[in-house]
Scaffold this active site. Structure first.
Site, PDB file in Angstrom:
ATOM      1  N   GLU A 128       4.108 -10.249  14.409  1.00 35.44           N
ATOM      2  CA  GLU A 128       3.462 -11.010  15.480  1.00 35.44           C
ATOM      3  C   GLU A 128       3.698 -12.520  15.340  1.00 35.44           C
ATOM      4  OE1 GLU A 128      -0.841 -11.052  17.691  1.00 35.44           O
ATOM      5  OE2 GLU A 128      -0.614 -10.002  15.791  1.00 35.44           O
ATOM      6  N   ARG A 138       0.827  -1.213   0.000  1.00 31.89           N
ATOM      7  CA  ARG A 138       0.000   0.000   0.000  1.00 31.89           C
ATOM      8  C   ARG A 138       0.858   1.259   0.000  1.00 31.89           C
ATOM      9  NH1 ARG A 138      -2.654  -3.679   3.022  1.00 31.89           N
ATOM     10  NH2 ARG A 138      -1.852  -2.940   5.011  1.00 31.89           N
TER      11      ARG A 138
HETATM   12  P1  AMP Z   1       3.954  -2.057  12.034  1.00 28.84           P
HETATM   13  O1  AMP Z   1       5.219  -2.744  11.573  1.00 28.84           O
HETATM   14  O2  AMP Z   1       3.352  -2.716  13.229  1.00 28.84           O
HETATM   15  O3  AMP Z   1       4.159  -0.562  12.229  1.00 28.84           O
HETATM   16  O4  AMP Z   1       2.872  -2.245  10.890  1.00 28.84           O
HETATM   17  C1  AMP Z   1       2.887  -1.432   9.779  1.00 28.84           C
HETATM   18  C2  AMP Z   1       2.561  -2.188   8.518  1.00 28.84           C
HETATM   19  O5  AMP Z   1       1.454  -3.049   8.695  1.00 28.84           O
HETATM   20  C3  AMP Z   1       2.196  -1.224   7.415  1.00 28.84           C
HETATM   21  O6  AMP Z   1       2.829  -1.641   6.211  1.00 28.84           O
HETATM   22  C4  AMP Z   1       0.693  -1.275   7.320  1.00 28.84           C
HETATM   23  O7  AMP Z   1       0.271  -1.348   5.980  1.00 28.84           O
HETATM   24  C5  AMP Z   1       0.290  -2.536   8.063  1.00 28.84           C
HETATM   25  N1  AMP Z   1      -0.703  -2.297   9.129  1.00 28.84           N
HETATM   26  C6  AMP Z   1      -0.495  -2.429  10.459  1.00 28.84           C
HETATM   27  N2  AMP Z   1      -1.617  -2.202  11.142  1.00 28.84           N
HETATM   28  C7  AMP Z   1      -2.559  -1.896  10.229  1.00 28.84           C
HETATM   29  C8  AMP Z   1      -3.941  -1.535  10.315  1.00 28.84           C
HETATM   30  N3  AMP Z   1      -4.588  -1.457  11.491  1.00 28.84           N
HETATM   31  N4  AMP Z   1      -4.616  -1.267   9.175  1.00 28.84           N
HETATM   32  C9  AMP Z   1      -3.977  -1.341   7.970  1.00 28.84           C
HETATM   33  N5  AMP Z   1      -2.686  -1.671   7.833  1.00 28.84           N
HETATM   34  C10 AMP Z   1      -1.973  -1.962   8.944  1.00 28.84           C
END
Ligand code: AMP
Length: 175
Positions: A100, A63
């Site tokens: 996770e 995205r």
């Molecule tokens: P993080 O590594 O936990 O910061 O997760 C970020 C990545 O996961 C990004 O590439 C987002 O596209 C996706 N992501 C994480 N949480 C969400 C969410 N609640 N809604 C959409 N995309 C998410």
């Protein structure tokens, strides 16, 4: 700093329990599909970085690509995709990160970013920050200089900023 005159949050749809139970997925596709909201989002994300000498906008699969590409055009910069393992056809370098349920690998073409590159990193959502932190490591392995990190949305309660240690961050919508 420029703020959108329209309410961009009304174009984000919450999808509970997607892709798995307990996650509220932030769906930006209604925003992308609306010409005025899309333009306002791209303008607001780009504006703080105009005139900062950025020559590369790096987008995180997948995205992030949808935002990084028009931002790069707006900043008169090139765009570089940071992809999941095995997708890029030429020599790559990689960074691992923990999600996770296990480990992921992000890759960039080894010649995509150079020591003189001034890079803006872009993704749709900042959640725990693990993905963006791995992307920063990847860019810095290639000795690119990260001038900023831009997200359409930030899930503040997960405190992902902490992992990005003081880099200039722009997020348009906070939750
Ligand atoms: P993080 O590594 O936990 O910061 O997760 C970020 C990545 O996961 C990004 O590439 C987002 O596209 C996706 N992501 C994480 N949480 C969400 C969410 N609640 N809604 C959409 N995309 C998410």
């Amino acid at each position: 700093m420029k703020t959108a005159t329209m309410d961009l949050s009304s174009y984000i749809k919450d999808v509970p329990d997607f892709p798995k139970k307990g996650i509220v997925f932030k769906d930006m596709t209604p925003l992308l599909a609306d010409a005025a909201a899309f333009a306002a989002a791209i303008d607001c994300l780009s504006e703080p970085f105009i005139g900062k000498g950025i020559n590369i906008v790096a987008g995180i699969e997948s995205r992030g690509f949808l935002l990084a590409t028009p931002i790069a055009y707006r900043l008169n910069a090139g765009v570089v995709p940071l992809r999941k393992k095995g997708k890029l056809p030429r020599q790559t370098i990689s960074a691992n990160y923990v999600l996770e349920y296990g480990e992921e690998t992000m890759e960039a073409h080894a010649d995509a970013i150079r020591p003189d590159s001034r890079v803006l990193l872009v993704d749709d959502v900042l959640a725990t920050g693990g993905t963006a932190e791995a992307a920063c490591r990847l860019i810095e392995k290639l000795r690119g200089k990260i001038e900023g990190v831009a997200f359409l949305m930030e899930l503040k309660f997960l405190n992902g900023r902490r992992k990005l240690d003081g880099r200039p961050i722009r997020s348009l919508l906070s939750y």
